[in-house]
Design an enzyme around this catalytic site. Structure first.
Site, short mmCIF file in Angstrom:
data_model
loop_
_atom_site.label_atom_id
_atom_site.label_comp_id
_atom_site.label_asym_id
_atom_site.label_seq_id
_atom_site.Cartn_x
_atom_site.Cartn_y
_atom_site.Cartn_z
CD GLU A 153 41.12 45.88 26.77
OE1 GLU A 153 41.52 44.91 25.97
OE2 GLU A 153 40.26 46.73 26.98
CD GLU A 160 38.39 49.30 20.87
OE1 GLU A 160 37.85 48.50 20.15
OE2 GLU A 160 38.57 48.82 21.94
CE LYS A 220 29.57 46.83 23.81
NZ LYS A 220 30.91 47.03 24.36
NE ARG A 245 23.14 45.12 17.15
CZ ARG A 245 22.76 44.10 17.81
NH1 ARG A 245 22.90 44.05 19.17
NH2 ARG A 245 23.27 42.84 17.30
CG ASN A 270 20.73 41.86 12.68
OD1 ASN A 270 20.25 42.80 11.93
ND2 ASN A 270 20.59 42.14 14.17
N GLY A 271 22.93 39.24 10.10
CA GLY A 271 23.92 37.86 10.15
C GLY A 271 24.10 37.65 8.61
CE LYS A 280 39.08 49.13 24.84
NZ LYS A 280 38.43 48.02 25.63
CG HIS A 318 64.38 39.60 21.57
ND1 HIS A 318 65.31 38.81 21.27
CD2 HIS A 318 64.00 39.72 22.78
CE1 HIS A 318 65.82 38.52 22.48
NE2 HIS A 318 65.18 38.99 23.56
CD1 TRP A 372 29.20 47.97 11.13
CD2 TRP A 372 29.69 45.97 10.53
NE1 TRP A 372 30.44 47.98 11.50
CE2 TRP A 372 30.93 46.80 10.98
CE3 TRP A 372 29.82 44.72 9.91
CZ2 TRP A 372 32.00 46.22 11.05
CZ3 TRP A 372 31.00 44.31 9.95
CH2 TRP A 372 32.20 44.87 10.52
CB CYS A 426 22.71 44.48 11.10
SG CYS A 426 23.56 44.37 9.63
C1 F6R Z 1 37.13 46.22 22.09
C2 F6R Z 1 36.04 45.12 22.26
C3 F6R Z 1 36.03 43.92 21.49
C4 F6R Z 1 35.22 42.81 22.18
C5 F6R Z 1 35.18 41.68 21.38
C6 F6R Z 1 34.44 40.38 21.82
O1 F6R Z 1 36.88 47.35 23.02
O2 F6R Z 1 34.96 45.59 22.72
O3 F6R Z 1 37.45 43.75 21.35
O4 F6R Z 1 35.84 42.53 23.49
O5 F6R Z 1 34.52 41.79 20.15
O6 F6R Z 1 33.11 40.85 22.16
P1 F6R Z 1 32.52 39.97 23.54
O7 F6R Z 1 33.07 40.31 24.74
O8 F6R Z 1 31.18 40.54 23.20
O9 F6R Z 1 32.48 38.43 22.72
#
Ligand code: F6R
Length: 599
Positions: free
Chosen positions: A472, A479, A594, A27, A101-102, A476, A495, A75, A2
């Protein structure tokens, strides 16, 4: 997660709130709303499910005017996305409005208690209890009512509150969820992150946990829960609007991918001085004295830690353990002698990483944060902090934050290196321009994505640092393109994963470890024999894979341990182009936020 905004000043609040909410869209959200106090001291609320354009339309059809207001992008956590569950929430008499938020963990008990006091609820959210509790404690003093309410809340919150009886004031508070005040002439703003503030001011105050602030157009007064005045430093944000705008790029994600050479250069500049590698005070001694490194973080940040574990162990011979923060916080931790914990988080607000940090501190383990956001919770609570210099990262999928985290971690490896540190430093210095060379050739990746974006199964494989980058890369791709993608250590192929390989599979083989080229070549032959298409990512001048791969993408030659900074750029671009070709919005992938500020 949020987003919260608030404005009080000499202008009409609603267009400012709507514009500010737009800056928080990144976000992630599923509904939005605003509440404004009119000149006639009436609380006007407009809220609606869906995108901000729905709210714009609603406000156009039903305008709200007033100089003080709050806004929210929600959210959904408790209760489905709907008009009623959207924020702001109000008390029964519709005179107090709250955005939150929270998560209020004791909302069920509070709700039953309020219902026993004849309060009826309009939504299914945990947040609505806050509005009713403030009303319950309100006797003309809004600050006191908010303070008394907060004492009864368990969980995490950033809140902004307005009351029709006080059109000249807004009360805000936080615990475990970020809140920043923007200081202007004849106006003040509040937001959960800096971008909405930047078109108004670069002078900000970060609230700390359990701070409550009374904001008017001319002043900000901060208190603790007992009503004692507190001072919070006004900080000047160095980066500007341009850094938080798209600047001609179609998406923030592409802009941020392309900004990597600059972000890497800025990050290096903060570490490389004439006298050699320089770290914030106390960090060098801390790292040099460490006998064991524990690294933690979530998602992409965890992957950065994983790359670092291979690099630091190899060049510094220090044992490194990497554990996902959401696991580490629940694991019985056996404290090791000389242990130092490195916590990686772009936002510095990730709930699991914060909880882990607090647990480590209780155990007396020294903590070093690696984060991108000045003044974030993790930097305030960790014993030491190193900042990456990525600038604001707006797209949900992390790109430049990741490569700058890698670079910082590599400077730590160079600091601790037992030998060849000059060669390592030279290789690090070359990375920004090598990243640029790769970006200059991004059309090759775009073309490859155009031929493969419909693949329903994509596997990434590699060994050592290439395995970490495989993880990674798969993250990417899944997502933002919603393609089923998996990563595995190439040695694991036989395996299990090979059972899934067929003619519909794209296998991306990351091959940057010279001692393992032959092993990787065998793995690629194995997947090719089952009909898969193979993309190989390796260095220029390497010809081991010429007869095996369907396509080769070549990286500028760097130290093999540092290849992740370059190879991941290929995966970022591949994921980006697949997402766009599939018609998705790469900046705002479905279901993702985010900054994951709740567990
Ligand atoms: C993926 C991504 C997430 C963040 C994760 C941790 O692209 O951005 O996997 O890396 O939510 O977020 P931070 O780094 O802000 O703790």
């Amino acid at each position: 997660m949020c987003g919260i905004v608030g404005y009080i000043g000499d202008k009409n609040a609603s267009p400012i709130l709507l514009e500010a909410l737009r800056k928080l869209e990144y976000r992630g959200y599923d509904s939005a709303g605003i509440a404004v106090i009119s000149a006639k001291k009436k609380l006007l609320v407009r809220k609606i499910k869906g995108r901000l354009s729905n709210l714009d339309l609603l406000v156009q059809q039903n305008p709200v005017e007033g100089n003080c207001g709050i806004g929210h992008t929600r959210w959904a956590t408790h209760g489905e996305p709907s008009d009623l569950n959207s924020h702001p929430h109000t008390d029964v008499s519709q005179s107090i409005a709250v955005v939150h938020n929270g998560i209020i963990e004791n909302h069920a008990q509070l709700r039953s208690w309020l219902e026993r006091h004849q309060v009826s609820f309009a939504s299914q959210t945990d947040s609505e209890v806050i509005a009713h509790l403030i009303d319950f404690h309100y006797n003309g003093d809004l600050l006191l009512a908010v303070r008394e309410t907060i004492k009864r809340l368990e969980g995490s919150y950033a809140i902004a509150v307005v009351c029709s009886e006080h059109p000249q004031m807004m009360v805000v508070a936080r615990k475990d969820s970020p809140l920043v005040i923007g200081r202007c002439e004849h106006a003040n703003l509040v937001a959960s992150d800096v971008p909405p503030l930047l078109s108004h001011t670069r002078d900000v105050q970060y609230l700390e946990d359990l701070d409550v602030a009374v904001i008017t157009s001319e002043d900000v007064q901060i208190y603790n829960l007992d009503g004692e005045r507190l001072e919070r430093e006004v900080q000047h944000i160095e980066w500007d609007m341009e850094a938080a705008e798209k600047c001609g790029f179609e998406h923030f994600m592409l802009k941020e991918i392309c900004e990597q050479p600059k972000a890497l250069k800025d990050t290096l500049r903060a570490r490389f001085k004439e006298e050699g590698l320089v770290f914030p005070q106390g960090v060098e001694a801390l790292l040099k004295g460490a006998k064991h490194l524990l690294i933690t973080g979530c998602g992409t940040a965890y992957h950065a830690g994983m790359v670092a574990s291979y690099v630091i162990e190899q060049v510094a011979s220090i044992p490194v353990e990497v554990v996902i923060a959401s696991e580490l916080r629940y694991r019985p931790l056996i404290k090791k002698e000389g242990e130092v914990c490195l916590l990686i988080s772009q936002s510095g607000e990730t709930a699991d990483t914060i909880a882990t940090l607090r647990m480590l501190k209780e155990l007396g383990i020294p903590t070093l944060a690696l984060t991108n956001v000045i003044g974030c919770t993790i930097s305030r609570e960790a014993d030491w902090t190193i900042y990456t210099q990525a600038g604001p990262e707006i797209a949900v999928a992390s790109t430049k934050a990741f490569t700058t985290q890698l670079l910082c971690l590599f400077t730590i490896a160079a600091l601790l290196a037992k030998q060849d540190s000059a060669a390592l430093l030279q290789a690090l210095e070359n990375l920004p321009s090598q990243a640029q060379l790769l970006l200059d050739r991004q059309e090759d990746i775009q073309r490859f994505a155009a031929s493969q974006f419909n693949k329903t199964k994509v596997f990434f494989m590699g060994r050592l640092v290439d395995f970490a980058i495989s993880l990674e890369s798969a993250l990417k791709l899944k997502e933002i393109s919603y393609t089923h993608s998996e990563a595995f250590a190439a040695g694991e192929l036989k395996h299990g994963p090979i059972a899934l390989v067929d003619t519909s599979t794209l296998v991306v083989a990351l091959c940057t470890q010279p001692t393992l080229y032959a092993k990787m070549d065998s793995n690629i032959k194995e997947v090719k024999a089952r009909g898969a298409t193979a993309l190989v990512i390796t260095f220029e001048h390497v010809h081991t894979f010429d007869d095996t791969a369907d396509t080769i993408i070549r990286l500028p030659q760097t130290h093999p341990l540092f290849s992740p900074v370059l190879s991941v750029i290929v995966s970022q671009l591949y994921a980006y182009y697949c997402s766009v070709l599939k018609g998705n919005d790469p900046d705002k992938p479905r279901n993702l936020a985010k900054s994951v500020t709740v567990e």
